[in-house]
Design a protein around this motif. Structure first.
Motif, mmCIF file in Angstrom:
data_model
loop_
_atom_site.group_PDB
_atom_site.id
_atom_site.type_symbol
_atom_site.label_atom_id
_atom_site.label_comp_id
_atom_site.label_asym_id
_atom_site.label_seq_id
_atom_site.Cartn_x
_atom_site.Cartn_y
_atom_site.Cartn_z
ATOM 1 N N SER A 119 -18.355 171.694 72.778
ATOM 2 C CA SER A 119 -17.286 172.560 72.938
ATOM 3 C C SER A 119 -15.955 171.944 72.551
ATOM 4 O O SER A 119 -14.972 172.739 72.134
ATOM 5 C CB SER A 119 -17.195 173.030 74.403
ATOM 6 N N ARG A 120 -15.756 170.634 72.212
ATOM 7 C CA ARG A 120 -14.555 169.927 71.490
ATOM 8 C C ARG A 120 -14.506 170.248 70.112
ATOM 9 O O ARG A 120 -15.561 170.633 69.493
ATOM 10 C CB ARG A 120 -14.599 168.543 71.833
ATOM 11 N N ARG A 121 -13.235 170.357 69.495
ATOM 12 C CA ARG A 121 -12.741 170.618 68.490
ATOM 13 C C ARG A 121 -12.925 169.364 67.584
ATOM 14 O O ARG A 121 -12.179 168.169 67.792
ATOM 15 C CB ARG A 121 -11.683 171.181 68.007
ATOM 16 N N ILE A 122 -13.836 168.966 66.811
ATOM 17 C CA ILE A 122 -14.134 167.707 66.175
ATOM 18 C C ILE A 122 -12.854 167.276 65.259
ATOM 19 O O ILE A 122 -12.670 168.109 64.419
ATOM 20 C CB ILE A 122 -15.444 167.870 65.404
ATOM 21 N N PRO A 123 -12.444 166.298 65.549
ATOM 22 C CA PRO A 123 -11.244 165.836 64.516
ATOM 23 C C PRO A 123 -11.831 165.467 63.249
ATOM 24 O O PRO A 123 -12.722 164.922 62.809
ATOM 25 C CB PRO A 123 -10.643 164.812 65.212
ATOM 26 N N VAL A 124 -10.922 165.859 62.371
ATOM 27 C CA VAL A 124 -11.033 165.239 60.882
ATOM 28 C C VAL A 124 -9.816 164.368 60.750
ATOM 29 O O VAL A 124 -8.547 164.652 60.854
ATOM 30 C CB VAL A 124 -11.001 166.437 59.988
ATOM 31 N N VAL A 125 -10.190 163.178 59.868
ATOM 32 C CA VAL A 125 -9.106 162.198 59.605
ATOM 33 C C VAL A 125 -9.347 161.741 58.231
ATOM 34 O O VAL A 125 -10.331 161.690 57.496
ATOM 35 C CB VAL A 125 -9.487 160.931 60.626
ATOM 36 N N ALA A 126 -8.067 161.601 57.532
ATOM 37 C CA ALA A 126 -8.105 161.019 56.216
ATOM 38 C C ALA A 126 -7.482 159.932 56.106
ATOM 39 O O ALA A 126 -6.583 159.256 56.954
ATOM 40 C CB ALA A 126 -6.983 162.106 55.503
ATOM 41 N N GLY A 167 -5.462 172.226 61.635
ATOM 42 C CA GLY A 167 -5.003 173.625 61.068
ATOM 43 C C GLY A 167 -6.110 173.851 60.020
ATOM 44 O O GLY A 167 -7.115 173.543 60.096
ATOM 45 N N ASP A 168 -5.589 174.684 58.976
ATOM 46 C CA ASP A 168 -6.357 175.353 57.910
ATOM 47 C C ASP A 168 -7.176 174.138 57.086
ATOM 48 O O ASP A 168 -7.951 174.197 56.608
ATOM 49 C CB ASP A 168 -5.478 176.266 56.997
ATOM 50 N N GLU A 169 -6.280 173.081 56.859
ATOM 51 C CA GLU A 169 -6.664 171.947 56.125
ATOM 52 C C GLU A 169 -7.725 171.304 56.952
ATOM 53 O O GLU A 169 -8.804 170.739 56.050
ATOM 54 C CB GLU A 169 -5.524 171.009 55.960
ATOM 55 N N ARG A 170 -7.768 171.086 57.993
ATOM 56 C CA ARG A 170 -8.981 170.568 58.779
ATOM 57 C C ARG A 170 -10.042 171.297 58.772
ATOM 58 O O ARG A 170 -11.199 170.659 58.397
ATOM 59 C CB ARG A 170 -8.434 170.440 60.377
ATOM 60 N N ASP A 171 -9.967 172.579 58.849
ATOM 61 C CA ASP A 171 -11.169 173.653 58.683
ATOM 62 C C ASP A 171 -11.767 173.507 57.244
ATOM 63 O O ASP A 171 -12.932 173.543 57.290
ATOM 64 C CB ASP A 171 -10.900 175.117 59.140
#
Length: 137
Positions: A124-131, A99-103
């Motif tokens: 075209s994939r939504r690139i994942p963000v990982v903490a 969501g917004d935090e990822r963006d």
């Protein structure tokens, strides 16, 4: 070729207290050791990170390829991993940001390393963000 390149970066990182040259010179780099989703074997990968409070944020860009990097699949299967930053080694647990935090976090990484904008444009994939959150040792 990628494994050979990664191994050179890993060796340089460990020999120079977390500092490397070449394309990663000056970058914040973590050596992330995950457990193989299929093999069960430990695999170490150098990954750029940004600090966000007490956690370390990494981006599963895979240089804009249309598939997620292996380390991402490994963390999905087993979110426990080991991180090396500088001369410190510690255990972490992956938290998958949406969501917004990822963006917001992706935009912060683009500010630090503009190449991440190019990676996003290439796929075209939504690139994942990982903490990566430290766990008690």
């Amino acid at each position: 070729m990628t494994n050979s390149f990664n191994q050179q970066v890993i060796d340089e990182f460990r020999a120079n207290e977390g500092r490397v040259g070449g394309p990663f010179e000056g970058a914040s780099l973590v050596l992330l050791t995950t457990t193989g989703a299929k093999s069960g074997r430990p695999t170490t990968t150098p990954v750029m990170y940004l600090a966000d409070g007490d956690r370390y944020v990494i981006i599963a860009s895979n240089a804009g390829a249309d598939n997620h990097p292996a380390w991402y699949h490994n963390l999905r299967a087993n979110p426990a991993a080991t991180a090396e930053i500088g001369t410190e080694t510690f255990e972490v647990k992956a938290d998958f940001i949406e969501g917004d935090e990822r963006d917001r976090l992706y935009a912060r990484m683009v500010e630090i390393a503009p190449g991440f904008a190019e990676y996003e444009a290439k796929t075209s994939r939504r690139i994942p963000v990982v903490a990566l959150n430290r766990t008690a040792s």
